[in-house]
Design an enzyme around this catalytic site. Structure first.
Site, short mmCIF file in Angstrom:
data_model
loop_
_atom_site.label_atom_id
_atom_site.label_comp_id
_atom_site.label_asym_id
_atom_site.label_seq_id
_atom_site.Cartn_x
_atom_site.Cartn_y
_atom_site.Cartn_z
N ASP A 1 -25.57 22.98 -23.35
CA ASP A 1 -24.55 22.13 -23.94
C ASP A 1 -25.11 21.42 -25.18
O ASP A 1 -26.11 20.72 -25.09
CB ASP A 1 -24.09 21.09 -22.91
CG ASP A 1 -22.97 20.21 -23.44
OD1 ASP A 1 -21.80 20.56 -23.23
OD2 ASP A 1 -23.27 19.17 -24.07
N TYR B 1 -24.90 16.15 -32.37
CA TYR B 1 -26.29 16.08 -31.90
C TYR B 1 -27.27 16.53 -32.97
O TYR B 1 -28.47 16.21 -32.89
CB TYR B 1 -26.50 16.96 -30.66
CG TYR B 1 -25.66 16.60 -29.46
CD1 TYR B 1 -24.87 15.46 -29.43
CD2 TYR B 1 -25.65 17.42 -28.34
CE1 TYR B 1 -24.09 15.15 -28.33
CE2 TYR B 1 -24.88 17.13 -27.22
CZ TYR B 1 -24.10 15.99 -27.22
OH TYR B 1 -23.33 15.70 -26.13
N LYS C 1 -19.31 20.96 -29.59
CA LYS C 1 -18.20 20.02 -29.67
C LYS C 1 -17.95 19.63 -31.13
O LYS C 1 -18.89 19.53 -31.92
CB LYS C 1 -18.49 18.77 -28.85
CG LYS C 1 -19.00 19.05 -27.44
CD LYS C 1 -19.35 17.78 -26.69
CE LYS C 1 -20.22 18.07 -25.50
NZ LYS C 1 -21.61 18.42 -25.88
N HIS D 1 -14.69 16.40 -29.23
CA HIS D 1 -15.71 15.54 -28.65
C HIS D 1 -15.13 14.21 -28.15
O HIS D 1 -15.51 13.73 -27.07
CB HIS D 1 -16.81 15.28 -29.68
CG HIS D 1 -18.14 14.94 -29.07
ND1 HIS D 1 -19.34 15.22 -29.69
CD2 HIS D 1 -18.47 14.34 -27.90
CE1 HIS D 1 -20.34 14.81 -28.92
NE2 HIS D 1 -19.83 14.26 -27.83
N SER E 1 -33.56 16.84 -20.14
CA SER E 1 -34.93 16.36 -20.15
C SER E 1 -35.73 17.19 -21.14
O SER E 1 -35.43 18.36 -21.36
CB SER E 1 -35.57 16.47 -18.75
OG SER E 1 -36.91 16.01 -18.80
N VAL E 2 -36.76 16.57 -21.72
CA VAL E 2 -37.67 17.33 -22.58
C VAL E 2 -38.98 17.60 -21.85
O VAL E 2 -39.90 18.20 -22.40
CB VAL E 2 -37.95 16.59 -23.91
CG1 VAL E 2 -36.66 16.48 -24.72
CG2 VAL E 2 -38.54 15.21 -23.66
N ARG F 1 -39.59 17.95 -15.18
CA ARG F 1 -38.29 17.39 -14.84
C ARG F 1 -37.19 18.43 -14.99
O ARG F 1 -36.23 18.46 -14.20
CB ARG F 1 -38.00 16.18 -15.73
CG ARG F 1 -36.75 15.41 -15.36
CD ARG F 1 -36.82 14.79 -13.99
NE ARG F 1 -37.97 13.94 -13.82
CZ ARG F 1 -38.08 12.69 -14.25
NH1 ARG F 1 -37.07 12.14 -14.90
NH2 ARG F 1 -39.18 12.00 -14.01
N ASN G 1 -34.79 19.34 -11.88
CA ASN G 1 -33.34 19.25 -11.97
C ASN G 1 -32.65 20.56 -11.63
O ASN G 1 -31.43 20.58 -11.39
CB ASN G 1 -32.92 18.80 -13.37
CG ASN G 1 -33.26 17.36 -13.66
OD1 ASN G 1 -33.52 16.57 -12.76
ND2 ASN G 1 -33.27 17.00 -14.94
#
Length: 275
Positions: A46, A51, A76, A109, A232-233, A237, A241
């Site tokens: 996404d 962004y 978006k 958006h 997450s980067v 994590r 997830n």
């Protein structure tokens, strides 16, 4: 690798229920983070024009070696491109930046109810959908009054409404409206920017099932039937997830977590935001 279930949208397009979000990931980190997600097993990414990282998302998908048909990509529309012709041009920009041949899902958006007519914007979205360059179109941050107004003139029913959802903002009314009109709900800010992770109710469930509070919260989303895409980067994590499909919450767990609702937003109020 866990199998991620699909959700079938109202036009028959299938979307993986668990995805990877790229909100607030700087462009210089986006390719690596998205590649890590794809290597972990995510097949749903996404992004958004606002962004500023569509190009890097496209690079990651191309560099992953995966077939394009196996990766679901959403973007978006920028808030400054709500006029019909502006929206069409902005979509062209997204297609150029991603360079993936087609887009799987394109969303308005924000409704920006005080700044223009989103029904005109939706006409551009319908044109984009009819062109085949986006396999599905939808909205984000739309409340039931916005959706009712849109549906009065829409020829294409939105496939998705992407809204803020988490245990402190369960959004039951918006989700119920979506279900009634076959509009799938996608949950952004699924852990409330981390605010729910220390909640004692969620912590107690996590201890019982032997999982992290983040995993329990994301599992709650999945069992409610929503589409969710944590961000997450950190590779550890990202992998944590994704590990959501070898445990389940009981009806009692689900009810306790849902009862935490306090109608508390971490983001902007769609009824009043016109930025």
């Amino acid at each position: 690798m866990s199998a991620v279930p699909d959700v079938t949208l109202n036009n028959g397009v299938r979307i993986p229920q668990l995805g990877f979000g790229t909100f607030q990931i700087p462009p210089e980190q986006t390719r690596e983070a998205t590649l890590a997600a794809l290597e972990t097993g995510y097949r749903h990414i996404d992004t958004a024009q606002m962004y500023g990282n569509e190009k890097e998302v496209g690079q990651a998908v191309r560099d992953s070696g995966l077939d394009r048909a196996d990766v679901f990509v959403t973007s978006k529309l920028d808030n400054g491109a709500h006029a019909y012709d502006d929206a069409l041009r902005a979509f062209d920009g997204t297609m150029d930046a991603l360079d993936l041949g087609h887009l799987d899902l394109f969303l308005i958006h924000w409704p920006l109810p005080g700044r223009g007519d989103f029904t005109e914007t939706w006409k551009a979205m319908e044109e984009i959908y009819r062109s085949g360059r986006a396999k599905a179109v939808g909205v984000s941050n739309f409340q039931p009054p916005h959706l009712r107004r849109l549906l009065e003139s829409a020829q294409v029913v939105p496939a998705v409404n992407q809204i803020e959802v988490h245990p402190y903002l369960t959004q039951d009314a918006v989700r119920a409206f979506g279900a009634e009109h076959e509009i799938a709900t996608e949950a952004w800010s699924p852990i409330a920017q981390g605010k729910v992770l220390g909640d004692p109710v969620i912590a107690a469930v996590a201890e019982r099932v032997g999982r992290s509070t983040a995993q329990v919260t994301l599992r709650w989303h999945l069992q409610r039937g929503d589409i969710v895409f944590p961000k997450s980067v950190t590779r550890e994590r990202v992998e944590e997830n994704f590990a959501l499909f070898d445990f389940a919450l009981t009806e009692g767990d689900m009810a306790e977590i849902s009862a935490l609702n306090r109608d508390e937003r971490t983001g902007l109020d769609p009824d009043h935001f016109n930025g």
